[in-house]
Design a protein around this motif. Structure first.
Motif, PDB file in Angstrom:
ATOM      1  N   SER A 235      39.338 -37.599 -31.483  1.00 19.69           N
ATOM      2  CA  SER A 235      37.954 -37.110 -31.550  1.00 19.69           C
ATOM      3  C   SER A 235      37.329 -37.065 -30.163  1.00 19.69           C
ATOM      4  CB  SER A 235      37.123 -38.003 -32.473  1.00 19.69           C
ATOM      5  OG  SER A 235      37.586 -37.906 -33.793  1.00 19.69           O
ATOM      6  N   ALA A 236      37.626 -38.061 -29.329  1.00 17.50           N
ATOM      7  CA  ALA A 236      37.112 -38.057 -27.958  1.00 17.50           C
ATOM      8  C   ALA A 236      37.690 -36.879 -27.173  1.00 17.50           C
ATOM      9  CB  ALA A 236      37.452 -39.375 -27.268  1.00 17.50           C
ATOM     10  N   CYS A 237      38.965 -36.582 -27.377  1.00 20.14           N
ATOM     11  CA  CYS A 237      39.571 -35.423 -26.707  1.00 20.14           C
ATOM     12  C   CYS A 237      38.934 -34.122 -27.191  1.00 20.14           C
ATOM     13  CB  CYS A 237      41.077 -35.400 -26.952  1.00 20.14           C
ATOM     14  SG  CYS A 237      41.966 -36.710 -26.105  1.00 20.14           S
ATOM     15  N   SER A 238      38.630 -34.044 -28.476  1.00 19.11           N
ATOM     16  CA  SER A 238      37.961 -32.863 -29.007  1.00 19.11           C
ATOM     17  C   SER A 238      36.573 -32.705 -28.386  1.00 19.11           C
ATOM     18  CB  SER A 238      37.856 -32.974 -30.526  1.00 19.11           C
ATOM     19  OG  SER A 238      37.257 -31.850 -31.069  1.00 19.11           O
ATOM     20  N   TYR A 239      35.879 -33.809 -28.197  1.00 19.90           N
ATOM     21  CA  TYR A 239      34.567 -33.769 -27.542  1.00 19.90           C
ATOM     22  C   TYR A 239      34.712 -33.339 -26.083  1.00 19.90           C
ATOM     23  CZ  TYR A 239      30.143 -35.354 -25.628  1.00 19.90           C
ATOM     24  OH  TYR A 239      28.946 -35.415 -24.983  1.00 19.90           O
ATOM     25  N   LEU A 240      35.774 -33.798 -25.415  1.00 18.19           N
ATOM     26  CA  LEU A 240      35.989 -33.427 -24.015  1.00 18.19           C
ATOM     27  C   LEU A 240      36.265 -31.934 -23.857  1.00 18.19           C
ATOM     28  CD1 LEU A 240      38.049 -36.426 -22.612  1.00 18.19           C
ATOM     29  CD2 LEU A 240      35.737 -35.734 -21.990  1.00 18.19           C
ATOM     30  N   VAL A 241      36.884 -31.328 -24.859  1.00 21.12           N
ATOM     31  CA  VAL A 241      37.112 -29.881 -24.793  1.00 21.12           C
ATOM     32  C   VAL A 241      35.775 -29.156 -24.667  1.00 21.12           C
ATOM     33  CG1 VAL A 241      37.904 -27.889 -26.133  1.00 21.12           C
ATOM     34  CG2 VAL A 241      39.331 -29.915 -25.973  1.00 21.12           C
ATOM     35  N   ASP A 242      34.782 -29.592 -25.428  1.00 20.86           N
ATOM     36  CA  ASP A 242      33.447 -28.986 -25.314  1.00 20.86           C
ATOM     37  C   ASP A 242      32.748 -29.388 -24.026  1.00 20.86           C
ATOM     38  OD1 ASP A 242      33.515 -27.522 -27.632  1.00 20.86           O
ATOM     39  OD2 ASP A 242      32.746 -29.166 -28.852  1.00 20.86           O
ATOM     40  N   LEU A 243      32.886 -30.648 -23.631  1.00 17.93           N
ATOM     41  CA  LEU A 243      32.213 -31.147 -22.437  1.00 17.93           C
ATOM     42  C   LEU A 243      32.727 -30.460 -21.171  1.00 17.93           C
ATOM     43  CD1 LEU A 243      30.117 -33.307 -21.587  1.00 17.93           C
ATOM     44  CD2 LEU A 243      32.047 -34.816 -21.129  1.00 17.93           C
TER      45      LEU A 243
ATOM     46  N   GLN B 298      33.917 -27.539 -21.060  1.00 15.85           N
ATOM     47  CA  GLN B 298      33.600 -26.119 -21.225  1.00 15.85           C
ATOM     48  C   GLN B 298      34.819 -25.209 -21.093  1.00 15.85           C
ATOM     49  OE1 GLN B 298      30.377 -25.263 -18.569  1.00 15.85           O
ATOM     50  NE2 GLN B 298      28.954 -26.584 -19.676  1.00 15.85           N
ATOM     51  N   PHE B 299      35.901 -25.588 -21.794  1.00 15.43           N
ATOM     52  CA  PHE B 299      37.044 -24.684 -21.881  1.00 15.43           C
ATOM     53  C   PHE B 299      36.623 -23.461 -22.670  1.00 15.43           C
ATOM     54  CE2 PHE B 299      39.577 -28.720 -21.495  1.00 15.43           C
ATOM     55  CZ  PHE B 299      40.085 -28.431 -20.241  1.00 15.43           C
ATOM     56  N   GLN B 300      37.203 -22.305 -22.346  1.00 15.08           N
ATOM     57  CA  GLN B 300      36.814 -21.060 -23.001  1.00 15.08           C
ATOM     58  C   GLN B 300      38.049 -20.329 -23.507  1.00 15.08           C
ATOM     59  OE1 GLN B 300      33.622 -20.174 -23.576  1.00 15.08           O
ATOM     60  NE2 GLN B 300      33.031 -22.089 -22.599  1.00 15.08           N
ATOM     61  N   GLY B 301      37.826 -19.450 -24.459  1.00 13.83           N
ATOM     62  CA  GLY B 301      38.871 -18.548 -24.940  1.00 13.83           C
ATOM     63  C   GLY B 301      39.918 -19.224 -25.805  1.00 13.83           C
TER      64      GLY B 301
ATOM     65  N   LEU C 255      42.425 -21.067 -24.954  1.00 13.87           N
ATOM     66  CA  LEU C 255      42.704 -22.464 -24.612  1.00 13.87           C
ATOM     67  C   LEU C 255      41.805 -23.397 -25.408  1.00 13.87           C
ATOM     68  CD1 LEU C 255      44.098 -24.601 -22.839  1.00 13.87           C
ATOM     69  CD2 LEU C 255      42.270 -24.249 -21.168  1.00 13.87           C
ATOM     70  N   ARG C 256      40.531 -23.070 -25.463  1.00 16.06           N
ATOM     71  CA  ARG C 256      39.569 -23.891 -26.212  1.00 16.06           C
ATOM     72  C   ARG C 256      39.941 -23.969 -27.684  1.00 16.06           C
ATOM     73  NH1 ARG C 256      33.410 -24.301 -26.051  1.00 16.06           N
ATOM     74  NH2 ARG C 256      32.884 -24.873 -28.180  1.00 16.06           N
ATOM     75  N   TRP C 257      40.165 -22.797 -28.306  1.00 15.03           N
ATOM     76  CA  TRP C 257      40.468 -22.771 -29.735  1.00 15.03           C
ATOM     77  C   TRP C 257      41.818 -23.396 -30.024  1.00 15.03           C
ATOM     78  CZ3 TRP C 257      36.727 -22.569 -32.852  1.00 15.03           C
ATOM     79  CH2 TRP C 257      35.577 -21.866 -32.504  1.00 15.03           C
ATOM     80  N   GLY C 258      42.775 -23.202 -29.137  1.00  9.37           N
ATOM     81  CA  GLY C 258      44.089 -23.822 -29.330  1.00  9.37           C
ATOM     82  C   GLY C 258      44.008 -25.341 -29.285  1.00  9.37           C
ATOM     83  N   LEU C 259      43.266 -25.870 -28.300  1.00  7.43           N
ATOM     84  CA  LEU C 259      43.108 -27.326 -28.202  1.00  7.43           C
ATOM     85  C   LEU C 259      42.349 -27.894 -29.396  1.00  7.43           C
ATOM     86  CD1 LEU C 259      42.315 -27.744 -24.404  1.00  7.43           C
ATOM     87  CD2 LEU C 259      44.366 -28.500 -25.610  1.00  7.43           C
ATOM     88  N   ILE C 260      41.280 -27.223 -29.799  1.00  2.42           N
ATOM     89  CA  ILE C 260      40.493 -27.721 -30.935  1.00  2.42           C
ATOM     90  C   ILE C 260      41.338 -27.732 -32.206  1.00  2.42           C
ATOM     91  CG2 ILE C 260      38.573 -27.138 -32.463  1.00  2.42           C
ATOM     92  CD1 ILE C 260      36.986 -26.374 -29.968  1.00  2.42           C
TER      93      ILE C 260
END
Length: 128
Positions: free
Chosen positions: A38-46, A48-51, A53-58
């Motif tokens: 969950s912390a890693c998921s929050y870091l993806v937003d923090l 500001q990954f885009q495109g 990469l963002r959706w793949g990580l989430i």
């Protein structure tokens, strides 16, 4: 005849073996990993990954958390393999069919673009 001489104390462990309890350490480890994911998921937003990469990580982190919850808290790790397949295979097949439909939709869109020439979303200019 040997059973007639057994005392109730020797039969008691067999009655308690019916319900299995898992060690609390297992649940604490799972809670820890759920917190980390969950912390890693929050870091993806923090961060500001885009495109993609963002959706793949989430999606990857979400599937990891869902896998932990299903395996431990829903006790799928201790179920028979046939039951696991009966529960896990249908959602995987649905995802495969969604991907196939997305490719088919793109093919249909690009075919219409080539045949008709212009995007139907852009209206033609009005001449007075």
């Amino acid at each position: 005849m040997a059973e007639a001489h057994m005392s109730p104390q020797t039969l008691a462990p067999a009655a308690h073996a019916e319900g299995q309890q898992h060690p609390i350490r297992l649940y604490l480890i799972v809670w820890f990993w759920l917190f980390v994911l969950s912390a890693c998921s929050y870091l993806v937003d923090l961060l500001q990954f885009q495109g993609y990469l963002r959706w793949g990580l989430i999606l990857m982190l979400m599937l990891g958390k869902a896998g932990l919850i299903i395996a431990v808290f829903m006790h799928m790790a201790w179920e028979r393999l046939a039951l696991s397949y009966a529960i896990l295979v249908p959602p995987v097949l649905v995802l495969i069919f969604v991907v196939i439909m997305a490719f088919e939709a793109d093919y249909t869109f690009f075919t219409r673009m080539e045949f008709f020439g212009a995007s139907p979303a852009v209206p033609a200019p009005v001449v007075h």
